[in-house]
Design a protein around this motif. Sequence first.
Motif, mmCIF file in Angstrom:
data_model
loop_
_atom_site.group_PDB
_atom_site.id
_atom_site.type_symbol
_atom_site.label_atom_id
_atom_site.label_comp_id
_atom_site.label_asym_id
_atom_site.label_seq_id
_atom_site.Cartn_x
_atom_site.Cartn_y
_atom_site.Cartn_z
ATOM 1 N N ILE A 112 -34.035 10.428 -15.003
ATOM 2 C CA ILE A 112 -32.616 10.729 -14.858
ATOM 3 C C ILE A 112 -32.295 11.920 -15.751
ATOM 4 C CG2 ILE A 112 -30.269 9.895 -15.261
ATOM 5 C CD1 ILE A 112 -31.299 7.078 -14.724
ATOM 6 N N PRO A 113 -31.803 13.032 -15.173
ATOM 7 C CA PRO A 113 -31.437 14.180 -16.014
ATOM 8 C C PRO A 113 -30.332 13.777 -16.994
ATOM 9 C CG PRO A 113 -31.321 14.735 -13.664
ATOM 10 C CD PRO A 113 -31.534 13.266 -13.766
ATOM 11 N N HIS A 114 -30.574 14.019 -18.246
ATOM 12 C CA HIS A 114 -29.654 13.581 -19.287
ATOM 13 C C HIS A 114 -29.105 14.758 -20.070
ATOM 14 C CE1 HIS A 114 -29.030 9.371 -19.730
ATOM 15 N NE2 HIS A 114 -28.992 9.393 -21.038
ATOM 16 N N THR A 115 -27.808 14.818 -20.190
ATOM 17 C CA THR A 115 -27.167 15.762 -21.085
ATOM 18 C C THR A 115 -26.200 14.949 -21.936
ATOM 19 O OG1 THR A 115 -25.265 16.235 -19.667
ATOM 20 C CG2 THR A 115 -27.261 17.555 -19.286
ATOM 21 N N GLU A 116 -25.566 15.584 -22.886
ATOM 22 C CA GLU A 116 -24.618 14.840 -23.713
ATOM 23 C C GLU A 116 -23.393 14.395 -22.918
ATOM 24 O OE1 GLU A 116 -21.941 18.014 -26.105
ATOM 25 O OE2 GLU A 116 -24.072 17.981 -26.658
ATOM 26 N N ASN A 117 -23.135 15.021 -21.774
ATOM 27 C CA ASN A 117 -21.996 14.637 -20.937
ATOM 28 C C ASN A 117 -22.346 13.612 -19.862
ATOM 29 O OD1 ASN A 117 -20.324 16.413 -22.333
ATOM 30 N ND2 ASN A 117 -20.924 18.118 -21.013
ATOM 31 N N THR A 118 -23.600 13.228 -19.787
ATOM 32 C CA THR A 118 -24.029 12.254 -18.788
ATOM 33 C C THR A 118 -23.525 10.867 -19.183
ATOM 34 O OG1 THR A 118 -26.033 13.497 -18.302
ATOM 35 C CG2 THR A 118 -26.037 11.185 -17.684
ATOM 36 N N SER A 119 -22.900 10.183 -18.244
ATOM 37 C CA SER A 119 -22.467 8.812 -18.512
ATOM 38 C C SER A 119 -23.056 7.888 -17.438
ATOM 39 C CB SER A 119 -20.943 8.706 -18.519
ATOM 40 O OG SER A 119 -20.416 9.065 -17.266
ATOM 41 N N ILE A 120 -23.647 6.823 -17.899
ATOM 42 C CA ILE A 120 -24.271 5.852 -17.008
ATOM 43 C C ILE A 120 -23.502 4.548 -17.143
ATOM 44 C CG2 ILE A 120 -26.381 4.590 -16.447
ATOM 45 C CD1 ILE A 120 -27.897 6.967 -17.779
ATOM 46 N N VAL A 121 -23.074 4.007 -16.007
ATOM 47 C CA VAL A 121 -22.365 2.738 -15.987
ATOM 48 C C VAL A 121 -23.220 1.752 -15.200
ATOM 49 C CG1 VAL A 121 -20.311 1.512 -15.171
ATOM 50 C CG2 VAL A 121 -20.084 3.782 -16.195
ATOM 51 N N ILE A 122 -23.509 0.627 -15.832
ATOM 52 C CA ILE A 122 -24.269 -0.444 -15.202
ATOM 53 C C ILE A 122 -23.304 -1.596 -14.974
ATOM 54 C CG2 ILE A 122 -26.203 -2.055 -15.435
ATOM 55 C CD1 ILE A 122 -27.359 -0.029 -17.526
ATOM 56 N N VAL A 123 -23.156 -2.015 -13.728
ATOM 57 C CA VAL A 123 -22.297 -3.151 -13.402
ATOM 58 C C VAL A 123 -23.221 -4.334 -13.137
ATOM 59 C CG1 VAL A 123 -20.581 -4.098 -11.831
ATOM 60 C CG2 VAL A 123 -20.503 -1.672 -12.441
ATOM 61 N N GLY A 124 -23.158 -5.319 -14.021
ATOM 62 C CA GLY A 124 -23.992 -6.502 -13.910
ATOM 63 C C GLY A 124 -24.953 -6.586 -15.073
ATOM 64 N N ALA A 125 -24.888 -7.699 -15.789
ATOM 65 C CA ALA A 125 -25.760 -7.883 -16.951
ATOM 66 C C ALA A 125 -26.621 -9.121 -16.768
ATOM 67 C CB ALA A 125 -24.935 -7.965 -18.238
ATOM 68 N N GLY A 126 -27.232 -9.214 -15.593
ATOM 69 C CA GLY A 126 -28.267 -10.218 -15.383
ATOM 70 C C GLY A 126 -29.568 -9.649 -15.910
ATOM 71 N N TYR A 127 -30.665 -10.123 -15.366
ATOM 72 C CA TYR A 127 -31.962 -9.670 -15.865
ATOM 73 C C TYR A 127 -32.188 -8.173 -15.632
ATOM 74 C CZ TYR A 127 -32.873 -14.659 -16.216
ATOM 75 O OH TYR A 127 -32.797 -15.986 -16.531
ATOM 76 N N GLY A 171 -27.579 7.812 -25.036
ATOM 77 C CA GLY A 171 -26.348 8.566 -24.801
ATOM 78 C C GLY A 171 -25.221 7.660 -24.378
ATOM 79 N N ASN A 172 -24.399 8.154 -23.501
ATOM 80 C CA ASN A 172 -23.185 7.470 -23.080
ATOM 81 C C ASN A 172 -23.501 6.466 -21.970
ATOM 82 O OD1 ASN A 172 -20.593 6.714 -22.535
ATOM 83 N ND2 ASN A 172 -19.966 8.678 -21.677
ATOM 84 N N MET A 173 -23.710 5.204 -22.338
ATOM 85 C CA MET A 173 -24.027 4.149 -21.399
ATOM 86 C C MET A 173 -23.052 3.004 -21.605
ATOM 87 S SD MET A 173 -25.475 0.897 -20.847
ATOM 88 C CE MET A 173 -26.154 0.490 -22.427
ATOM 89 N N LYS A 174 -22.555 2.455 -20.505
ATOM 90 C CA LYS A 174 -21.697 1.270 -20.544
ATOM 91 C C LYS A 174 -22.298 0.228 -19.624
ATOM 92 C CE LYS A 174 -18.357 2.916 -23.114
ATOM 93 N NZ LYS A 174 -18.292 2.503 -24.498
ATOM 94 N N ILE A 175 -22.249 -1.025 -20.051
ATOM 95 C CA ILE A 175 -22.691 -2.133 -19.210
ATOM 96 C C ILE A 175 -21.511 -3.086 -19.060
ATOM 97 C CG2 ILE A 175 -23.746 -3.374 -21.148
ATOM 98 C CD1 ILE A 175 -25.924 -4.276 -19.028
ATOM 99 N N ILE A 176 -21.217 -3.467 -17.832
ATOM 100 C CA ILE A 176 -20.025 -4.256 -17.524
ATOM 101 C C ILE A 176 -20.461 -5.564 -16.890
ATOM 102 C CG2 ILE A 176 -17.898 -4.305 -16.160
ATOM 103 C CD1 ILE A 176 -18.142 -1.135 -16.274
ATOM 104 N N ASN A 177 -19.875 -6.656 -17.337
ATOM 105 C CA ASN A 177 -20.215 -7.972 -16.809
ATOM 106 C C ASN A 177 -18.992 -8.878 -16.919
ATOM 107 O OD1 ASN A 177 -22.587 -9.482 -15.782
ATOM 108 N ND2 ASN A 177 -22.163 -10.826 -17.503
ATOM 109 N N PRO A 178 -18.786 -9.767 -15.953
ATOM 110 C CA PRO A 178 -17.630 -10.654 -16.039
ATOM 111 C C PRO A 178 -17.747 -11.713 -17.131
ATOM 112 C CG PRO A 178 -18.889 -11.107 -14.050
ATOM 113 C CD PRO A 178 -19.485 -9.892 -14.687
#
Length: 180
Positions: free
Chosen positions: A8-23, A36-43
């Motif tokens: 995955i090309p990564h720069t300081e402005n790259t943001s990765i959002v992961i929806v789901g925190a299972g396995y 870098g800028n990563m968010k993980i979202i889970n209910p």
Amino acid sequence: MGNGASKIPHTENTSIVIVGAGYGGTALGRKLLHSGNMKIINPYDFLFHNIGALRGAVQPDFVPSLMIPLSRTFGDSFIKGRLTQVNKERNSITLEDGQEITYTYLVLATGVSSAFPAKLSNDYPQATAEDTVKYYTDINSNIRESGTIVCVGGGPVGVELVGELKTDYPDKKINLDSPK
């Protein structure tokens, strides 16, 4: 990072959002956590080890060991929320509380659904860790009070549940009924 994450090309402005925190979501989130800028979202605010869920129905004191707090694992990168909308044109998602989060890359790792007690999933969408312990304690109370238990469905989950029940309650009459 292995398994393709380094592609995955990564720069300081790259943001990765992961929806789901299972396995799957949790594994990817851990690989990307310090990149870098990563968010993980889970209910839920915890990863629920559903592999041990049926043991939790028979031994409710086992349930707390099935939950790993996501805030402890991911810190500020974890957001407790439920996805309601994806806007591909704006590269954003909206959560149930109205919060909008933009992304460069979006990963939908929502997993699969199964009925309680095999998983929490859709049966208990707002469950907290304390609620989860109560749900398994309640089902265990029903199990203990039952003289006969009928398990409908002879697939892997049904067979596993009967095995867990017979291990802890060898004297109970347990019927495994598999519809044709």
